[in-house]
Write a protein that holds these residues in place. Structure first.
Motif, PDB file in Angstrom:
ATOM      1  N   GLU A  48       3.812  -1.609  -9.783  1.00 10.66           N
ATOM      2  CA  GLU A  48       3.841  -0.184  -9.448  1.00 10.66           C
ATOM      3  C   GLU A  48       5.249   0.308  -9.108  1.00 10.66           C
ATOM      4  O   GLU A  48       5.694   1.357  -9.573  1.00 10.66           O
ATOM      5  CB  GLU A  48       2.899   0.091  -8.266  1.00 10.66           C
ATOM      6  N   SER A  49       5.978  -0.468  -8.278  1.00  9.14           N
ATOM      7  CA  SER A  49       7.269   0.001  -7.754  1.00  9.14           C
ATOM      8  C   SER A  49       8.284   0.256  -8.858  1.00  9.14           C
ATOM      9  O   SER A  49       9.122   1.156  -8.756  1.00  9.14           O
ATOM     10  CB  SER A  49       7.846  -1.024  -6.764  1.00  9.14           C
ATOM     11  N   ASP A  66       0.825  -1.218   0.000  1.00 11.47           N
ATOM     12  CA  ASP A  66       0.000   0.000   0.000  1.00 11.47           C
ATOM     13  C   ASP A  66       0.857   1.265   0.000  1.00 11.47           C
ATOM     14  O   ASP A  66       0.664   2.181   0.819  1.00 11.47           O
ATOM     15  CB  ASP A  66      -0.947   0.011   1.212  1.00 11.47           C
ATOM     16  N   LYS A  67       1.853   1.297  -0.891  1.00 16.78           N
ATOM     17  CA  LYS A  67       2.725   2.458  -1.107  1.00 16.78           C
ATOM     18  C   LYS A  67       3.742   2.706   0.025  1.00 16.78           C
ATOM     19  O   LYS A  67       4.492   3.674  -0.002  1.00 16.78           O
ATOM     20  CB  LYS A  67       1.928   3.732  -1.389  1.00 16.78           C
ATOM     21  N   THR A  68       3.746   1.815   1.040  1.00 15.03           N
ATOM     22  CA  THR A  68       4.845   1.806   2.015  1.00 15.03           C
ATOM     23  C   THR A  68       5.862   0.791   1.506  1.00 15.03           C
ATOM     24  O   THR A  68       5.528  -0.378   1.296  1.00 15.03           O
ATOM     25  CB  THR A  68       4.366   1.407   3.422  1.00 15.03           C
ATOM     26  N   ILE A  69       7.076   1.277   1.299  1.00 15.19           N
ATOM     27  CA  ILE A  69       8.106   0.433   0.696  1.00 15.19           C
ATOM     28  C   ILE A  69       9.005  -0.161   1.781  1.00 15.19           C
ATOM     29  O   ILE A  69       9.571   0.550   2.604  1.00 15.19           O
ATOM     30  CB  ILE A  69       8.972   1.245  -0.287  1.00 15.19           C
ATOM     31  N   LEU A 101      14.959  -0.673   5.864  1.00 13.96           N
ATOM     32  CA  LEU A 101      14.213   0.516   6.257  1.00 13.96           C
ATOM     33  C   LEU A 101      12.868   0.507   5.546  1.00 13.96           C
ATOM     34  O   LEU A 101      12.646  -0.289   4.618  1.00 13.96           O
ATOM     35  CB  LEU A 101      14.971   1.797   5.923  1.00 13.96           C
ATOM     36  N   GLU A 102      12.003   1.379   6.010  1.00 12.33           N
ATOM     37  CA  GLU A 102      10.730   1.582   5.326  1.00 12.33           C
ATOM     38  C   GLU A 102      10.634   3.046   4.941  1.00 12.33           C
ATOM     39  O   GLU A 102      11.047   3.935   5.705  1.00 12.33           O
ATOM     40  CB  GLU A 102       9.562   1.175   6.224  1.00 12.33           C
ATOM     41  N   LEU A 103      10.117   3.295   3.741  1.00 12.14           N
ATOM     42  CA  LEU A 103       9.944   4.668   3.267  1.00 12.14           C
ATOM     43  C   LEU A 103       8.718   4.712   2.365  1.00 12.14           C
ATOM     44  O   LEU A 103       8.117   3.683   2.051  1.00 12.14           O
ATOM     45  CB  LEU A 103      11.199   5.163   2.551  1.00 12.14           C
ATOM     46  N   GLN A 104       8.356   5.898   1.971  1.00 12.07           N
ATOM     47  CA  GLN A 104       7.196   6.066   1.102  1.00 12.07           C
ATOM     48  C   GLN A 104       7.631   5.920  -0.361  1.00 12.07           C
ATOM     49  O   GLN A 104       8.762   6.227  -0.726  1.00 12.07           O
ATOM     50  CB  GLN A 104       6.532   7.421   1.333  1.00 12.07           C
ATOM     51  N   ALA A 133       6.578  -4.472   5.926  1.00 12.45           N
ATOM     52  CA  ALA A 133       7.129  -4.453   4.557  1.00 12.45           C
ATOM     53  C   ALA A 133       8.642  -4.684   4.585  1.00 12.45           C
ATOM     54  O   ALA A 133       9.194  -5.392   3.739  1.00 12.45           O
ATOM     55  CB  ALA A 133       6.810  -3.119   3.877  1.00 12.45           C
ATOM     56  N   GLY A 134       9.303  -4.088   5.588  1.00  6.91           N
ATOM     57  CA  GLY A 134      10.751  -4.252   5.706  1.00  6.91           C
ATOM     58  C   GLY A 134      11.148  -5.690   5.989  1.00  6.91           C
ATOM     59  O   GLY A 134      12.120  -6.207   5.423  1.00  6.91           O
TER      60      GLY A 134
END
Length: 500
Positions: free
Chosen positions: A115-116, A70-73, A88-91, A163-164
């Motif tokens: 998407e990514s 959901d757009k959290t990478i 790490l997690e980022l937008q 997500a990480g």
């Protein structure tokens, strides 16, 4: 191409962004029935390359895994050549800028993530698609805890990083199951926060010419001006610091205090850098030993580096140095490992581990006996020939060897009346007869297998020591990190001092 040219060809394939499957024999040809079994033992890709021809000493070689929830990478990146593992997690919009500074060689994406890819930006990397089930959070958690021998990931600061965790677990599974990598040197993972440093977007990174010149190459770049590091690990850490400039004032001040200390103490700084210059690249040395590419020379390099630690400790014994966070006395104690390296490895070990000559004399009774036979075979045969000539009164008696019959005693027909009963006829020639004795037969069995047994026993001892080194991998990596930091802050001090 010949197998011994593998590294040279791998370099070309890696530069071209290709995957290479390496197939080898997986059983001993002497024990095999029929065709020797072979299988793919490794799949090499740019993101997991171990070849020294491909790697640059002062640059990391990152394999990156990106997982989008959901757009959290979730983003994990691992340098297989050093064991450095981060997550790490980022937008999603931040992804392009972070990857630009990281300069990965390969990026892993889930096969169902369309998407990514649009946010990756541009770069010379290989894009690899991985089955979506590999990113299952429970599966990823299991892969990570199994690797680090823990029950959870809280100690690594990964609580709540869904997500990480998926991205980090997937990268381990890819390397171990798809590529057959042994990752004993990957001893932990560091969780990062994108809020801890300034994000530099890829356009700024390029136009500021931090790492690469707009004209090509690195002449005139910031890194070319600042990099006077004397260790490979220091060079890699400097690039990491430039990629991620700190935002936390306390950490910035601490870094500046360390630079100031060595700026004000030129004699200490130069003595310190003189010691650091002699250090081997401990991180990459560990990865080579983990992948069984390690050599006796790598163990020699590790030994000589650890022998320098007391000299470093003496230089850094000042109380003020402790106040600014350079606590060398808190480094792990690896004296037991050093004692083993000093006791077992010869002063100047060879590169190859297959031809012997790595282990000292007097270490292993079995090895000494076999080695003695292999070394003294010629002298023994000369003595045996002399004693048989004297015993039988045959001055022309010769002891020889050929591949078909092995060792033999050659006596001309002129002296056939002097041949004793304990001689066993082996071959008849035009002018002579060839014989064997029980004593020569026993020695033949010893000698012919001695060279092979000697190198095999040496390798056993080497491998036991290699496993001991890998058991201390985490401690050695802590030492390597400390050495890299000393190198970078003393480099900043030197540049400040030299250029006023």
């Amino acid at each position: 191409f010949p197998y011994h040219a593998l590294d040279a060809y791998l370099y070309k394939y890696m530069q071209a962004g290709l995957r290479v499957a390496i197939c080898e024999q997986v059983e001993d040809p002497k024990q095999a029935k029929g065709i020797v079994k072979r299988q793919v033992v490794e799949v090499a890709t740019p993101g997991s390359a171990m070849s020294e021809q491909f790697l640059t000493a002062k640059e990391s070689n990152y394999l990156v895994c990106v997982y989008n929830i959901d757009k959290t990478i979730g983003l994990s990146f691992l340098d297989v050549s050093t064991g450095k593992f981060n997550v790490l997690e980022l937008q999603l919009p931040q992804l392009k800028a972070f990857l630009a500074g990281l300069s990965p060689r390969e990026i892993l994406l889930s096969e169902d993530d369309s998407e990514s890819e649009l946010f990756l930006g541009r770069g010379k990397w290989l894009l690899t698609r991985v089955e979506s089930w590999v990113f299952n959070p429970d599966f990823a958690m299991n892969e990570l805890t199994k690797q680090f021998n823990t029950t959870g990931l809280k100690g690594f600061g990964m609580s709540g990083m869904k997500a990480g965790t998926s991205a980090a677990g997937a990268i381990l599974y890819y390397l171990q199951s798809y590529q057959g990598r042994d990752l004993k040197h990957v001893t932990g993972i560091q969780s990062l926060s994108a809020d801890d440093w300034m994000t530099i977007d890829d356009d700024s990174l390029r136009n500021l010419e931090l790492f690469h010149s707009l004209r090509g190459g690195n002449e005139g770049t910031l890194i070319s001006v600042l990099d006077e590091t004397v260790t490979s690990g220091g060079g890699r850490l400097l690039r990491d610091w430039l990629h991620k400039p700190l935002l936390d004032q306390e950490r910035i001040e601490n870094r500046l205090d360390q630079v100031q200390l060595f700026f004000e103490n030129s004699e200490l700084r130069e003595a310190l850098r003189g010691v650091l210059k002699q250090m081997s690249d401990l991180e990459r040395l560990l990865s080579k030993l983990s992948s069984t590419r390690g050599s006796g020379r790598d163990l020699g390099g590790l030994r000589s580096s650890l022998q320098l630690l007391p000299e470093l400790a003496q230089l850094l014994s000042n109380d003020h140095i402790h106040d600014i966070g350079l606590h060398i006395e808190s480094l792990p104690d690896v004296s037991s490992l050093l004692a083993d390296l000093e006791r077992l490895i010869v002063d100047e070990p060879p590169v190859s581990v297959k031809n012997g000559g790595i282990i000292r004399d007097g270490i292993d009774e079995e090895l000494d006996e076999i080695r003695g036979i292999a070394r003294n075979a010629k002298a023994w045969l000369v003595d045996f020939q002399v004693s048989e000539r004297q015993r039988l009164g045959i001055p022309s008696l010769k002891v020889g060897y050929n591949r078909v019959f092995g060792y033999y005693i050659d006596i001309t027909h002129t002296h056939k009346d002097l041949i004793p009963e304990d001689y066993i006829r082996k071959q008849t020639l035009v002018n002579s007869e060839r014989f064997i004795t029980e004593e020569l037969k026993e020695y033949e069995e010893k000698v012919l297998g001695a060279e092979e047994r000697y190198t095999a026993r040496e390798y056993e001892i080497f491998d036991e020591l290699r496993i001991k080194v890998l058991a201390e991998a985490l401690d050695l990596q802590v030492i390597a990190d400390f050495i890299a930091r000393l190198d970078v802050v003393s480099t900043f001090s030197k540049i400040s001092y030299d250029r006023n």
